[in-house]
Write an enzyme that holds these catalytic residues in place. Structure first.
Site, PDB file in Angstrom:
ATOM      1  N   LYS A   1     -38.894   7.835  11.114  1.00 19.37           N
ATOM      2  CA  LYS A   1     -37.549   7.149  11.511  1.00 19.37           C
ATOM      3  C   LYS A   1     -36.831   7.377  10.074  1.00 19.37           C
ATOM      4  CE  LYS A   1     -39.728   2.978   9.212  1.00 19.37           C
ATOM      5  NZ  LYS A   1     -40.113   1.544   9.701  1.00 19.37           N
TER       6      LYS A   1
ATOM      7  N   TYR B   1     -16.914   4.256 -16.857  1.00 14.01           N
ATOM      8  CA  TYR B   1     -16.376   3.130 -16.569  1.00 14.01           C
ATOM      9  C   TYR B   1     -16.719   1.876 -17.290  1.00 14.01           C
ATOM     10  CZ  TYR B   1     -14.294   5.145 -12.057  1.00 14.01           C
ATOM     11  OH  TYR B   1     -13.749   5.959 -11.232  1.00 14.01           O
TER      12      TYR B   1
HETATM   13  C1  LIG Z   1     -41.680   1.713   9.013  1.00 15.66           C
HETATM   14  C2  LIG Z   1     -42.895   1.157   9.841  1.00 15.66           C
HETATM   15  C3  LIG Z   1     -44.158   1.716   9.930  1.00 15.66           C
HETATM   16  C4  LIG Z   1     -44.432   2.768   8.444  1.00 15.66           C
HETATM   17  O1  LIG Z   1     -44.588   1.837   7.360  1.00 15.66           O
HETATM   18  P1  LIG Z   1     -44.985   2.627   6.002  1.00 15.66           P
HETATM   19  O2  LIG Z   1     -45.287   1.489   5.077  1.00 15.66           O
HETATM   20  O3  LIG Z   1     -43.806   3.522   5.684  1.00 15.66           O
HETATM   21  O4  LIG Z   1     -46.310   3.265   6.256  1.00 15.66           O
HETATM   22  C5  LIG Z   1     -45.372   1.343  10.432  1.00 15.66           C
HETATM   23  N1  LIG Z   1     -44.962   0.360  11.226  1.00 15.66           N
HETATM   24  C6  LIG Z   1     -43.631  -0.134  11.506  1.00 15.66           C
HETATM   25  C7  LIG Z   1     -43.615  -0.834  12.652  1.00 15.66           C
HETATM   26  C8  LIG Z   1     -42.561   0.229  10.867  1.00 15.66           C
HETATM   27  O5  LIG Z   1     -41.337  -0.351  11.087  1.00 15.66           O
END
Ligand SMILES: *Cc1c(COP(=O)(O)O)cnc(C)c1O
Length: 376
Positions: free
Chosen positions: A39, A269
């Protein structure tokens, strides 16, 4: 350090992504399917390239957050199963099903809705059901009776997976994870007694894998962070880590200008930094619009010619100033390292996160799309 014709870029090692995937598979063993989470553009490592790499290494499943991310992978030719973890919005359902993405359903109303769509089309869709075992975010309550009723009213769809997500997996001072496991198992057992035995039961993201919480591995795990080479430190009396992974991404920027300023000069800045003595500065062609946290102003550091160089003054939108007084060989056009190794020095997303008061996930996801990606 190699020069590339970009203001700022990341180098992603396909080999390291694949090796991290293998390390996870070796840790959980062959009875547990590993579904890498790609993702948010694979935590900014580039979802298409990362997914291709994982598919070549044998991944059967990938997980994304939303339909658009899944469609992009299908358009790029990815053939694995793809689980869409946080969508099923009314305006994305069509595409989700048309592209053969597998939805996670979070409410019993949506179980009925998916069944209605399946009946209307004469298709039989598979789905995973998300259970809220105590995180208080997405998912149905772990109450078997209404779930069983909803499933028996939905004969056109197949419950392929039952899943939950932990709120505090890295906190060994808290009992929340154990409580979530108990609530989830009680539900899974109650469903099984009624003959509902989904093929995949999954609970674990990176942390329960890395610290060996085997009870939460079951038939599938969902690592994201570890695929990219990170495991967050645990709190409390955590068992020793079982998983060795390494960061797969390095982030570089080009030096735009170098100059000397006299003692007393103000930098950037707000005049946030005042030179106590004559100083030699380099101005980098990257700023917070590229994802360098503004909170690194006057407190972060980069690596120039293998040595640490402090950030001076405020990080600007497109520029960041560093102190190269002790690294006089730095010239315009040279490459510096914002994250990664250069010589014997290295900086990782955890160090940046700590200095910036955030988490390593956010540092990685904050690398802006305009930063070029190069695969090595
Ligand atoms: C993002 C996510 C993961 C992966 O989590 P990590 O800590 O990056 O391994 C797994 N399950 C769900 C439901 C998530 O949203």
């Amino acid at each position: 350090m190699e020069r590339l014709p970009y203001r700022s870029w990341v180098e992603v090692s396909r080999q390291q992504i694949g090796d991290n995937f293998d390390a996870i598979r070796n840790t959980v063993g062959s009875q547990t399917e590993v579904m890498p989470v790609v993702k948010a553009d694979a935590y900014r490592h580039g979802a298409v390239e990362v997914s291709r790499t994982l598919e070549e290494r044998g991944a059967q499943w990938l997980a994304v957050s939303n339909t658009e991310e899944g469609v992009a992978l299908r358009d790029a030719g990815i053939k694995t199963r793809i689980l869409v973890m946080a969508d099923f919005l009314p305006f994305t359902r069509e595409a989700m099903l048309a592209y053969e993405l597998t939805p996670v359903i979070h409410s019993l109303e949506d179980v009925a809705e998916l069944d209605r769509i399946a009946r209307a089309r004469g298709s039989r869709y598979k789905f995973h059901l998300k259970v809220d075992s105590g995180m208080g975010r997405l998912g149905v309550a772990p109450d078997p009776a209404p779930i069983l009723a909803a499933l028996s009213d939905a004969p056109n769809i197949e419950l392929e997976g039952l899943m939950t997500h932990f709120a505090s997996a890295g906190n060994y001072q808290s009992s929340q994870t154990d409580e979530q496991i108990l609530a989830f198992e009680a539900l899974a057992d109650a469903l099984a007694r009624e003959g509902v035995k989904p093929r995949y039961v999954h609970l674990s993201s990176t942390i329960p894998i890395a610290y060996g919480r085997k009870r939460a591995w079951r038939g599938m795990v969902r690592p994201g962070h570890a695929i990219y080479g990170y495991v967050s430190p645990a709190r409390g009396q955590a068992p020793t880590r079982k998983l060795a992974v390494k960061p797969a991404l390095a982030w570089r920027a080009t030096v735009l200008s170098v100059k000397n300023l006299p003692a007393g000069a103000l930098i950037g800045y707000g005049g946030m930094y005042r030179a106590q003595q004559p100083v030699r500065i380099a101005i980098l062609a990257a700023g917070y619009a590229d994802g360098i946290p503004h909170r690194l102003s006057n407190r972060g550091r980069v690596i120039a010619a293998g040595r640490f160089a402090p950030i001076l003054g405020s990080v600007s939108m497109d520029l960041t100033t560093i102190d190269v007084t002790t690294i006089p060989e730095i010239r315009p056009g040279d490459t510096v390292t914002l994250l990664g190794h250069d010589g014997a020095s290295s900086i990782d997303a955890q160090e940046i996160a700590k200095l910036a008061g955030t988490i390593s996930y956010s540092v990685l996801c904050g690398i802006h799309a305009r930063v070029k990606r190069v695969y090595v």
